[in-house]
Scaffold this motif. Structure first.
Motif, PDB file in Angstrom:
ATOM      1  N   THR A  26      -3.515   9.658   4.305  1.00 23.43           N
ATOM      2  CA  THR A  26      -4.692   9.034   4.890  1.00 23.43           C
ATOM      3  C   THR A  26      -5.783   8.875   3.866  1.00 23.43           C
ATOM      4  O   THR A  26      -6.789   8.288   4.112  1.00 23.43           O
ATOM      5  CB  THR A  26      -5.239   9.892   6.020  1.00 23.43           C
ATOM      6  OG1 THR A  26      -5.225  11.228   5.588  1.00 23.43           O
ATOM      7  CG2 THR A  26      -4.414   9.698   7.246  1.00 23.43           C
ATOM      8  N   MET A  27      -5.529   9.406   2.765  1.00 22.70           N
ATOM      9  CA  MET A  27      -6.496   9.407   1.677  1.00 22.70           C
ATOM     10  C   MET A  27      -7.873   9.765   2.150  1.00 22.70           C
ATOM     11  O   MET A  27      -8.758   8.954   2.217  1.00 22.70           O
ATOM     12  CB  MET A  27      -6.572   8.058   1.008  1.00 22.70           C
ATOM     13  CG  MET A  27      -6.698   6.932   1.959  1.00 22.70           C
ATOM     14  SD  MET A  27      -5.528   5.779   1.462  1.00 22.70           S
ATOM     15  CE  MET A  27      -4.920   5.281   2.959  1.00 22.70           C
ATOM     16  N   GLU A  28      -7.985  10.986   2.524  1.00 21.88           N
ATOM     17  CA  GLU A  28      -9.285  11.392   3.002  1.00 21.88           C
ATOM     18  C   GLU A  28     -10.221  11.698   1.855  1.00 21.88           C
ATOM     19  O   GLU A  28     -11.388  11.930   2.045  1.00 21.88           O
ATOM     20  CB  GLU A  28      -9.137  12.630   3.871  1.00 21.88           C
ATOM     21  CG  GLU A  28      -7.809  13.276   3.695  1.00 21.88           C
ATOM     22  CD  GLU A  28      -7.351  13.885   4.985  1.00 21.88           C
ATOM     23  OE1 GLU A  28      -8.008  13.667   5.996  1.00 21.88           O
ATOM     24  OE2 GLU A  28      -6.356  14.600   4.972  1.00 21.88           O
ATOM     25  N   HIS A  29      -9.649  11.741   0.682  1.00 22.25           N
ATOM     26  CA  HIS A  29     -10.527  11.987  -0.443  1.00 22.25           C
ATOM     27  C   HIS A  29     -11.401  10.771  -0.662  1.00 22.25           C
ATOM     28  O   HIS A  29     -11.116   9.929  -1.470  1.00 22.25           O
ATOM     29  CB  HIS A  29      -9.733  12.290  -1.700  1.00 22.25           C
ATOM     30  CG  HIS A  29      -8.494  11.482  -1.804  1.00 22.25           C
ATOM     31  ND1 HIS A  29      -7.359  11.814  -1.130  1.00 22.25           N
ATOM     32  CD2 HIS A  29      -8.208  10.355  -2.477  1.00 22.25           C
ATOM     33  CE1 HIS A  29      -6.434  10.930  -1.411  1.00 22.25           C
ATOM     34  NE2 HIS A  29      -6.925  10.032  -2.221  1.00 22.25           N
ATOM     35  N   GLN A  30     -12.413  10.742   0.074  1.00 22.12           N
ATOM     36  CA  GLN A  30     -13.273   9.568  -0.053  1.00 22.12           C
ATOM     37  C   GLN A  30     -14.123   9.656  -1.303  1.00 22.12           C
ATOM     38  O   GLN A  30     -14.939   8.817  -1.565  1.00 22.12           O
ATOM     39  CB  GLN A  30     -14.192   9.451   1.148  1.00 22.12           C
ATOM     40  CG  GLN A  30     -14.730  10.763   1.595  1.00 22.12           C
ATOM     41  CD  GLN A  30     -14.003  11.239   2.831  1.00 22.12           C
ATOM     42  OE1 GLN A  30     -13.892  12.390   3.103  1.00 22.12           O
ATOM     43  NE2 GLN A  30     -13.501  10.320   3.589  1.00 22.12           N
ATOM     44  N   GLY A  31     -13.919  10.734  -2.025  1.00 21.22           N
ATOM     45  CA  GLY A  31     -14.705  10.918  -3.231  1.00 21.22           C
ATOM     46  C   GLY A  31     -14.640   9.704  -4.120  1.00 21.22           C
ATOM     47  O   GLY A  31     -15.648   9.115  -4.456  1.00 21.22           O
ATOM     48  N   GLY A  44       9.215   7.223   3.466  1.00 15.02           N
ATOM     49  CA  GLY A  44       9.279   7.252   2.024  1.00 15.02           C
ATOM     50  C   GLY A  44      10.696   7.103   1.556  1.00 15.02           C
ATOM     51  O   GLY A  44      11.604   7.607   2.142  1.00 15.02           O
ATOM     52  N   MET A  45      10.805   6.371   0.499  1.00 17.17           N
ATOM     53  CA  MET A  45      12.101   6.391  -0.131  1.00 17.17           C
ATOM     54  C   MET A  45      12.035   7.572  -1.039  1.00 17.17           C
ATOM     55  O   MET A  45      11.238   7.637  -1.956  1.00 17.17           O
ATOM     56  CB  MET A  45      12.350   5.116  -0.909  1.00 17.17           C
ATOM     57  CG  MET A  45      11.133   4.376  -1.348  1.00 17.17           C
ATOM     58  SD  MET A  45       9.660   5.340  -1.466  1.00 17.17           S
ATOM     59  CE  MET A  45       8.961   4.697  -2.914  1.00 17.17           C
ATOM     60  N   ALA A  46      12.881   8.519  -0.755  1.00 20.05           N
ATOM     61  CA  ALA A  46      12.798   9.740  -1.528  1.00 20.05           C
ATOM     62  C   ALA A  46      13.044   9.421  -2.983  1.00 20.05           C
ATOM     63  O   ALA A  46      13.946   8.683  -3.316  1.00 20.05           O
ATOM     64  CB  ALA A  46      13.828  10.729  -1.026  1.00 20.05           C
ATOM     65  N   TYR A 105       0.825  -1.196   0.000  1.00 18.61           N
ATOM     66  CA  TYR A 105       0.000   0.000   0.000  1.00 18.61           C
ATOM     67  C   TYR A 105       0.863   1.251   0.000  1.00 18.61           C
ATOM     68  O   TYR A 105       0.652   2.168  -0.788  1.00 18.61           O
ATOM     69  CB  TYR A 105      -0.915  -0.032   1.218  1.00 18.61           C
ATOM     70  CG  TYR A 105      -1.509   1.298   1.529  1.00 18.61           C
ATOM     71  CD1 TYR A 105      -2.541   1.801   0.751  1.00 18.61           C
ATOM     72  CD2 TYR A 105      -1.028   2.055   2.581  1.00 18.61           C
ATOM     73  CE1 TYR A 105      -3.081   3.033   1.026  1.00 18.61           C
ATOM     74  CE2 TYR A 105      -1.567   3.282   2.862  1.00 18.61           C
ATOM     75  CZ  TYR A 105      -2.587   3.779   2.078  1.00 18.61           C
ATOM     76  OH  TYR A 105      -3.106   4.994   2.356  1.00 18.61           O
ATOM     77  N   LEU A 106       1.831   1.283   0.890  1.00 19.34           N
ATOM     78  CA  LEU A 106       2.698   2.450   0.963  1.00 19.34           C
ATOM     79  C   LEU A 106       3.427   2.669  -0.361  1.00 19.34           C
ATOM     80  O   LEU A 106       3.600   3.791  -0.799  1.00 19.34           O
ATOM     81  CB  LEU A 106       3.731   2.271   2.071  1.00 19.34           C
ATOM     82  CG  LEU A 106       3.212   2.398   3.491  1.00 19.34           C
ATOM     83  CD1 LEU A 106       4.364   2.273   4.470  1.00 19.34           C
ATOM     84  CD2 LEU A 106       2.495   3.719   3.678  1.00 19.34           C
ATOM     85  N   ARG A 107       3.833   1.579  -0.922  1.00 21.81           N
ATOM     86  CA  ARG A 107       4.569   1.699  -2.161  1.00 21.81           C
ATOM     87  C   ARG A 107       3.740   2.385  -3.228  1.00 21.81           C
ATOM     88  O   ARG A 107       4.187   3.237  -3.945  1.00 21.81           O
ATOM     89  CB  ARG A 107       4.947   0.314  -2.660  1.00 21.81           C
ATOM     90  CG  ARG A 107       6.439   0.093  -2.596  1.00 21.81           C
ATOM     91  CD  ARG A 107       6.771  -1.015  -3.515  1.00 21.81           C
ATOM     92  NE  ARG A 107       6.761  -2.264  -2.799  1.00 21.81           N
ATOM     93  CZ  ARG A 107       7.081  -3.409  -3.395  1.00 21.81           C
ATOM     94  NH1 ARG A 107       7.394  -3.426  -4.667  1.00 21.81           N
ATOM     95  NH2 ARG A 107       7.058  -4.520  -2.708  1.00 21.81           N
ATOM     96  N   ARG A 108       2.533   1.961  -3.291  1.00 21.09           N
ATOM     97  CA  ARG A 108       1.670   2.537  -4.311  1.00 21.09           C
ATOM     98  C   ARG A 108       1.539   4.019  -4.086  1.00 21.09           C
ATOM     99  O   ARG A 108       1.581   4.808  -5.000  1.00 21.09           O
ATOM    100  CB  ARG A 108       0.301   1.891  -4.261  1.00 21.09           C
ATOM    101  CG  ARG A 108       0.435   0.423  -4.278  1.00 21.09           C
ATOM    102  CD  ARG A 108      -0.649  -0.266  -4.981  1.00 21.09           C
ATOM    103  NE  ARG A 108      -1.338   0.500  -5.983  1.00 21.09           N
ATOM    104  CZ  ARG A 108      -1.751  -0.035  -7.102  1.00 21.09           C
ATOM    105  NH1 ARG A 108      -1.492  -1.293  -7.335  1.00 21.09           N
ATOM    106  NH2 ARG A 108      -2.419   0.660  -7.960  1.00 21.09           N
ATOM    107  N   MET A 109       1.383   4.378  -2.868  1.00 16.62           N
ATOM    108  CA  MET A 109       1.179   5.789  -2.562  1.00 16.62           C
ATOM    109  C   MET A 109       2.395   6.616  -2.909  1.00 16.62           C
ATOM    110  O   MET A 109       2.295   7.637  -3.554  1.00 16.62           O
ATOM    111  CB  MET A 109       0.880   5.926  -1.079  1.00 16.62           C
ATOM    112  CG  MET A 109      -0.425   5.310  -0.695  1.00 16.62           C
ATOM    113  SD  MET A 109      -1.695   6.526  -0.425  1.00 16.62           S
ATOM    114  CE  MET A 109      -2.239   6.875  -2.064  1.00 16.62           C
TER     115      MET A 109
END
Length: 310
Positions: free
Chosen positions: A284-289, A268-270, A215-219
């Motif tokens: 946190t991906m609050e964009h629940q849109g 993060g790996m810069a 998940y983190l990687r994707r982000m």
DNA sequence: ATCCCAATAT
DNA sequence: CATATTGGGA
């Protein structure tokens, strides 16, 4: 060298030196009882701490009284845990300055989270649950531990363990621990130990961690440019550049008031360029849109009490 | 032994 | 879909 080793090896000694000796037959650890008030000075287990009328006045639901058996079981469990704990320097160090979680934090980790695994269907046969002593040791919250009389040999070899459900509370704990340990120490075993949730296994954590990393990687990885970051950088997640002496940040307060935004130090790996990415925070991906990011959105399906802070 | 990850199984 | 399990390389 030089200096001196601090004198707080109590745990190490406890488990290292002949553990068997300090434990009396009944699973009773005399060592722990030194200096404690005698039984006569304590409120009987069967007695409620809050008088009934007070309780009802404040809508406090009375808890089922604990019995000696409960206490003994909890003690047993703790002991066996201590015994099997390998005193790794890193983890013990981490343990030392890790502030405990709020005691009232309900993990909701119990029969609730362990769904009936197997065969057949329907009702819950008491075949696979974690020890009820969890209620005493960890969180107790709402656990319909309805059994009072029959003492379940719950911990007797249950070949098939029930599937773990990562409730938001459990996940938060996970996140807290991961954030607290540097990247360096955030490995399944250590995480598991620090989470200190009984019944939680290393593979539970490993599995979750794997997914979490994906998940983190994707982000982080989805940045328009330099898309082809050598994956070993990703998979290894090098702590960038920092001496391995204090990425710890023992200063990291684990109790954030707000449920969102997870500060993960050094995560993060810069990207090669090193700009444009706000690393150090797990989105946190609050964009629940329309957030169709894998990891989080699935977390609201169930009983309406999910997701929140991925 | 433990970790990590991908693939696969439940 | 969420977890568990497995297999193979560090």
């Amino acid at each position: 060298m030089g200096e001196e080793a601090a004198g707080d090896d109590e745990f190490d000694r406890l488990s290292a030196s002949d553990g068997r000796e300090i434990v009396e037959d009944r699973g009773r650890v005399m060592y722990w009882e030194v200096g404690l008030p005698s039984g006569d000075d304590l409120t009987p287990l069967s007695q409620m701490l809050v008088p009934p009328h007070l309780a009802s006045a404040f809508s406090v639901k009375p808890e089922p009284p604990r019995t000696d058996m409960d206490v003994q079981r909890a003690s047993q469990y703790t002991i066996s845990n201590l015994r099997r704990t390998a005193p790794s320097p890193a983890s013990t160090a981490a343990l030392r300055n890790f502030s405990p979680f709020s005691p009232d934090e309900s993990l909701g980790f119990e029969a609730n989270d362990l769904v009936e695994n197997g065969d057949s269907c329907g009702h819950i046969s008491r075949s696979g649950q974690i020890s009820p002593s969890a209620a005493l040791e960890e969180a107790e919250s709402s656990a319909p531990v309805a059994e009072d009389s029959g003492d379940e040999p719950s911990s007797s070899r249950n070949p098939k363990r029930a599937r773990l459900v990562w409730t938001p509370q459990l996940h938060k704990r996970f996140i807290d621990v991961v954030a607290h340990l540097g990247i360096k120490n955030a490995v399944p075993k250590t995480i598991m130990q620090l989470m200190n949730v009984d019944g939680l296994t290393r593979e539970n954590v490993a599995s979750h961690l794997q997914k979490y990393r994906l998940y983190l990687r994707r982000m982080n990885g989805i940045q328009d440019d330099s898309p082809s970051l050598p994956d070993h950088l990703l998979t290894t997640m090098q702590p960038a550049k920092k001496s391995l002496h204090e990425q710890h940040a023992p200063y990291t307060p684990l109790q954030y008031p707000m449920p969102t935004m997870i500060p993960v130090p050094t995560f993060g790996m810069a990207p090669p360029h090193g700009h444009g990415v706000r690393i150090g925070m797990v989105p946190t991906m609050e964009h629940q849109g329309d957030g169709r990011y894998a990891f989080e959105q699935h977390y609201n399906g169930a009983l309406g009490e999910r997701m929140k802070d991925w």
